[in-house]
Design a protein around this motif. Structure first.
Motif, PDB file in Angstrom:
ATOM      1  N   GLU A 145     -29.600 -15.365 -15.687  1.00 36.57           N
ATOM      2  CA  GLU A 145     -28.630 -15.825 -16.688  1.00 36.57           C
ATOM      3  C   GLU A 145     -27.416 -14.901 -16.752  1.00 36.57           C
ATOM      4  OE1 GLU A 145     -30.749 -16.195 -20.325  1.00 36.57           O
ATOM      5  OE2 GLU A 145     -31.993 -17.871 -19.621  1.00 36.57           O
ATOM      6  N   GLU A 146     -27.661 -13.577 -16.707  1.00 36.83           N
ATOM      7  CA  GLU A 146     -26.534 -12.644 -16.769  1.00 36.83           C
ATOM      8  C   GLU A 146     -25.678 -12.727 -15.507  1.00 36.83           C
ATOM      9  OE1 GLU A 146     -25.427  -7.931 -17.488  1.00 36.83           O
ATOM     10  OE2 GLU A 146     -27.464  -8.652 -17.897  1.00 36.83           O
ATOM     11  N   LEU A 147     -26.316 -12.904 -14.355  1.00 37.04           N
ATOM     12  CA  LEU A 147     -25.561 -13.038 -13.118  1.00 37.04           C
ATOM     13  C   LEU A 147     -24.651 -14.266 -13.161  1.00 37.04           C
ATOM     14  CD1 LEU A 147     -28.312 -12.129 -10.494  1.00 37.04           C
ATOM     15  CD2 LEU A 147     -26.238 -10.806 -10.984  1.00 37.04           C
ATOM     16  N   ILE A 148     -25.173 -15.350 -13.704  1.00 32.06           N
ATOM     17  CA  ILE A 148     -24.373 -16.580 -13.809  1.00 32.06           C
ATOM     18  C   ILE A 148     -23.206 -16.376 -14.774  1.00 32.06           C
ATOM     19  CG2 ILE A 148     -24.387 -18.983 -14.569  1.00 32.06           C
ATOM     20  CD1 ILE A 148     -27.318 -19.124 -13.602  1.00 32.06           C
ATOM     21  N   LYS A 149     -23.466 -15.727 -15.920  1.00 32.99           N
ATOM     22  CA  LYS A 149     -22.422 -15.496 -16.917  1.00 32.99           C
ATOM     23  C   LYS A 149     -21.316 -14.584 -16.404  1.00 32.99           C
ATOM     24  CE  LYS A 149     -25.371 -16.104 -21.002  1.00 32.99           C
ATOM     25  NZ  LYS A 149     -26.030 -15.400 -22.155  1.00 32.99           N
ATOM     26  N   THR A 150     -21.670 -13.683 -15.493  1.00 28.81           N
ATOM     27  CA  THR A 150     -20.690 -12.721 -14.968  1.00 28.81           C
ATOM     28  C   THR A 150     -20.122 -13.154 -13.610  1.00 28.81           C
ATOM     29  OG1 THR A 150     -22.570 -11.418 -14.152  1.00 28.81           O
ATOM     30  CG2 THR A 150     -21.574 -10.735 -16.228  1.00 28.81           C
ATOM     31  N   ASN A 151     -20.238 -14.450 -13.313  1.00 34.79           N
ATOM     32  CA  ASN A 151     -19.664 -15.041 -12.093  1.00 34.79           C
ATOM     33  C   ASN A 151     -20.295 -14.523 -10.806  1.00 34.79           C
ATOM     34  OD1 ASN A 151     -17.746 -16.715 -13.455  1.00 34.79           O
ATOM     35  ND2 ASN A 151     -16.438 -14.918 -13.774  1.00 34.79           N
ATOM     36  N   GLN A 153     -22.856 -16.181  -9.398  1.00 31.36           N
ATOM     37  CA  GLN A 153     -23.752 -17.310  -9.155  1.00 31.36           C
ATOM     38  C   GLN A 153     -24.421 -17.220  -7.785  1.00 31.36           C
ATOM     39  OE1 GLN A 153     -20.710 -17.548 -10.406  1.00 31.36           O
ATOM     40  NE2 GLN A 153     -20.632 -18.985 -12.116  1.00 31.36           N
ATOM     41  N   ARG A 154     -23.683 -16.765  -6.797  1.00 24.41           N
ATOM     42  CA  ARG A 154     -24.258 -16.695  -5.445  1.00 24.41           C
ATOM     43  C   ARG A 154     -25.353 -15.639  -5.362  1.00 24.41           C
ATOM     44  NH1 ARG A 154     -19.480 -16.288  -1.193  1.00 24.41           N
ATOM     45  NH2 ARG A 154     -18.484 -15.016  -2.806  1.00 24.41           N
ATOM     46  N   VAL A 155     -25.205 -14.557  -6.105  1.00 22.69           N
ATOM     47  CA  VAL A 155     -26.263 -13.540  -6.138  1.00 22.69           C
ATOM     48  C   VAL A 155     -27.478 -14.086  -6.880  1.00 22.69           C
ATOM     49  CG1 VAL A 155     -26.878 -11.200  -6.844  1.00 22.69           C
ATOM     50  CG2 VAL A 155     -24.560 -11.683  -6.035  1.00 22.69           C
ATOM     51  N   ILE A 173     -28.528 -15.712   2.613  1.00 22.74           N
ATOM     52  CA  ILE A 173     -27.071 -15.856   2.626  1.00 22.74           C
ATOM     53  C   ILE A 173     -26.618 -16.852   3.688  1.00 22.74           C
ATOM     54  CG2 ILE A 173     -24.904 -14.626   3.079  1.00 22.74           C
ATOM     55  CD1 ILE A 173     -26.240 -12.118   1.855  1.00 22.74           C
ATOM     56  N   LEU A 174     -27.277 -16.848   4.843  1.00 26.14           N
ATOM     57  CA  LEU A 174     -26.854 -17.686   5.971  1.00 26.14           C
ATOM     58  C   LEU A 174     -27.621 -19.003   6.095  1.00 26.14           C
ATOM     59  CD1 LEU A 174     -26.417 -14.924   8.717  1.00 26.14           C
ATOM     60  CD2 LEU A 174     -24.683 -15.875   7.188  1.00 26.14           C
ATOM     61  N   ALA A 175     -28.558 -19.259   5.195  1.00 30.08           N
ATOM     62  CA  ALA A 175     -29.376 -20.471   5.278  1.00 30.08           C
ATOM     63  C   ALA A 175     -28.523 -21.740   5.215  1.00 30.08           C
ATOM     64  CB  ALA A 175     -30.396 -20.481   4.140  1.00 30.08           C
ATOM     65  N   ASP A 176     -28.865 -22.703   6.065  1.00 28.66           N
ATOM     66  CA  ASP A 176     -28.204 -24.017   6.060  1.00 28.66           C
ATOM     67  C   ASP A 176     -28.810 -24.816   4.911  1.00 28.66           C
ATOM     68  OD1 ASP A 176     -27.368 -26.636   6.483  1.00 28.66           O
ATOM     69  OD2 ASP A 176     -27.447 -26.457   8.657  1.00 28.66           O
ATOM     70  N   ARG A 245     -20.472  -6.233   1.175  1.00 28.79           N
ATOM     71  CA  ARG A 245     -19.704  -5.112   0.640  1.00 28.79           C
ATOM     72  C   ARG A 245     -19.039  -5.439  -0.679  1.00 28.79           C
ATOM     73  NH1 ARG A 245     -16.509  -2.930   6.050  1.00 28.79           N
ATOM     74  NH2 ARG A 245     -18.197  -1.646   6.897  1.00 28.79           N
ATOM     75  N   GLY A 246     -18.641  -6.695  -0.822  1.00 31.64           N
ATOM     76  CA  GLY A 246     -17.952  -7.091  -2.034  1.00 31.64           C
ATOM     77  C   GLY A 246     -18.887  -7.591  -3.121  1.00 31.64           C
ATOM     78  N   THR A 247     -19.202  -8.865  -3.072  1.00 33.46           N
ATOM     79  CA  THR A 247     -19.957  -9.525  -4.144  1.00 33.46           C
ATOM     80  C   THR A 247     -21.349  -8.938  -4.355  1.00 33.46           C
ATOM     81  OG1 THR A 247     -18.746 -11.573  -3.697  1.00 33.46           O
ATOM     82  CG2 THR A 247     -20.791 -11.755  -4.970  1.00 33.46           C
TER      83      THR A 247
END
Length: 327
Positions: A145-151, A153-155, A173-176, A245-247
């Motif tokens: 929930e906190e990850l979604i609230k702090t943008n 979502q991908r994490v 991360i690379l899954a189709d 490195r980023g998100t």
């Protein structure tokens, strides 16, 4: 065509003038454009070796590193271990990385430590002794929930996919994602093919995972978090390394605040849950010795083989790192 670095008379065996650059250059040359995490890990450990070489032996040329110098470094690492400054795993990895880079630079194993455990006086234990974090799905809800609230979502999608399928970070991360959803709905199971370790992918190394309701939910959420125009969690203009490195790195403080030290623990949690589903008893690491049940060896081994295949491992022994000791 890659450059030939085999000149024995040139400084650092032709990999560069600066010692640390030569180490890193050798690793990149050997592993090519891929294996970013592997190159980065070896490189960071070799930086410590370089610092020690310069401060203790004033060595700035890899050609001056002999077996005696390497054993002296191993003794230094052992001292750090005995003082409690580093763990057995860290000590082992530091020496192992020097093994790797010296073999690459020299082209032989004349400067090499084969029995690392013996040199350190202590062997690394691969068998997990504590239950992994994330065993109970509901305990992950506040984190997601906190990850979604702090943008992030991908994490959050990574968290859900890792816990429900046992996929590695790179694999999630690379899954189709559209393909996984089709397989889940039509076949009731999914085949992990993208981003697999060691090139194990597709029809050559099928890795089927049961598509439970939780798995389908995780896939659907990941699809909703996937950037426009993408089939995975990367945007069309973003590289895997840039995303890490980023998100991903930016979200780690939130993960740790919720008690999750690393994504890999969720993979172990999947393994323990699958073992219990297959055997009807908790994985050994999840219970005390007094509470553990006796499972026939054949059943125990069969369950571990299934879990091992689902995790993408070839050796059954590796599964002990997730499930704990044998019953």
């Amino acid at each position: 065509m890659s450059k030939n670095h085999s000149s024995r008379d040139s400084r650092n065996y032709g990999f560069g003038r600066k010692l640390y650059f030569a180490f890193t250059n050798g690793l990149r040359t050997h592993f090519g454009q891929g294996h970013f995490a592997t190159v980065q890990a070896h490189s960071e450990r070799c930086r410590l070796f370089c610092d020690w070489l310069l401060s203790s032996h004033q060595i700035a040329d890899a050609r001056l590193i002999n077996q005696e110098v390497f054993f002296a470094y191993a003794a230094h690492v052992r001292g750090l271990l005995e003082n409690g400054d580093i763990s057995v795993s860290t000590a082992t990895n530091r020496i192992s990385s020097v093994n790797v880079v010296m073999k690459i630079l020299r082209g032989d194993t004349k400067v090499y430590i084969s029995k690392i455990g013996k040199v350190l006086g202590e062997k690394r234990c691969h068998i997990r002794t504590m239950a992994p974090q994330g065993m109970v799905f509901e305990q992950l809800d506040p984190l997601i929930e906190e990850l979604i609230k702090t943008n992030f979502q991908r994490v959050a999608a990574i968290i859900m996919l890792t816990r429900t399928t046992g996929m590695r970070l790179r694999e999630t991360i690379l899954a189709d994602l559209p393909r996984l959803k089709r397989e889940a709905l039509r076949l009731g199971e999914i085949n992990i093919q993208d981003g697999c370790k060691g090139g194990r992918s597709g029809a050559f190394a099928p890795r089927w995972i049961p598509a439970t309701d939780m798995v389908l939910l995780a896939i659907e959420f990941a699809i909703s978090a996937s950037p426009p125009g993408s089939r995975n969690l990367l945007s069309p203009t973003e590289s895997y390394v840039e995303f890490l490195r980023g998100t991903v790195n930016a979200s780690r403080n939130i993960l740790k605040a919720h008690g999750l030290q690393r994504f890999h623990d969720l993979r172990a949690a999947y393994a323990c849950s699958r073992y219990q589903t297959l055997t009807g008893i908790p994985a050994p690491v999840c219970v005390s010795d007094d509470e553990s049940s006796i499972l026939p060896k054949s059943c125990n081994r069969e369950a571990r083989q299934i879990v091992s295949r689902e995790l993408g491992h070839e050796r059954l022994e590796v599964t002990n790192a997730y499930l704990g000791k044998k019953t």
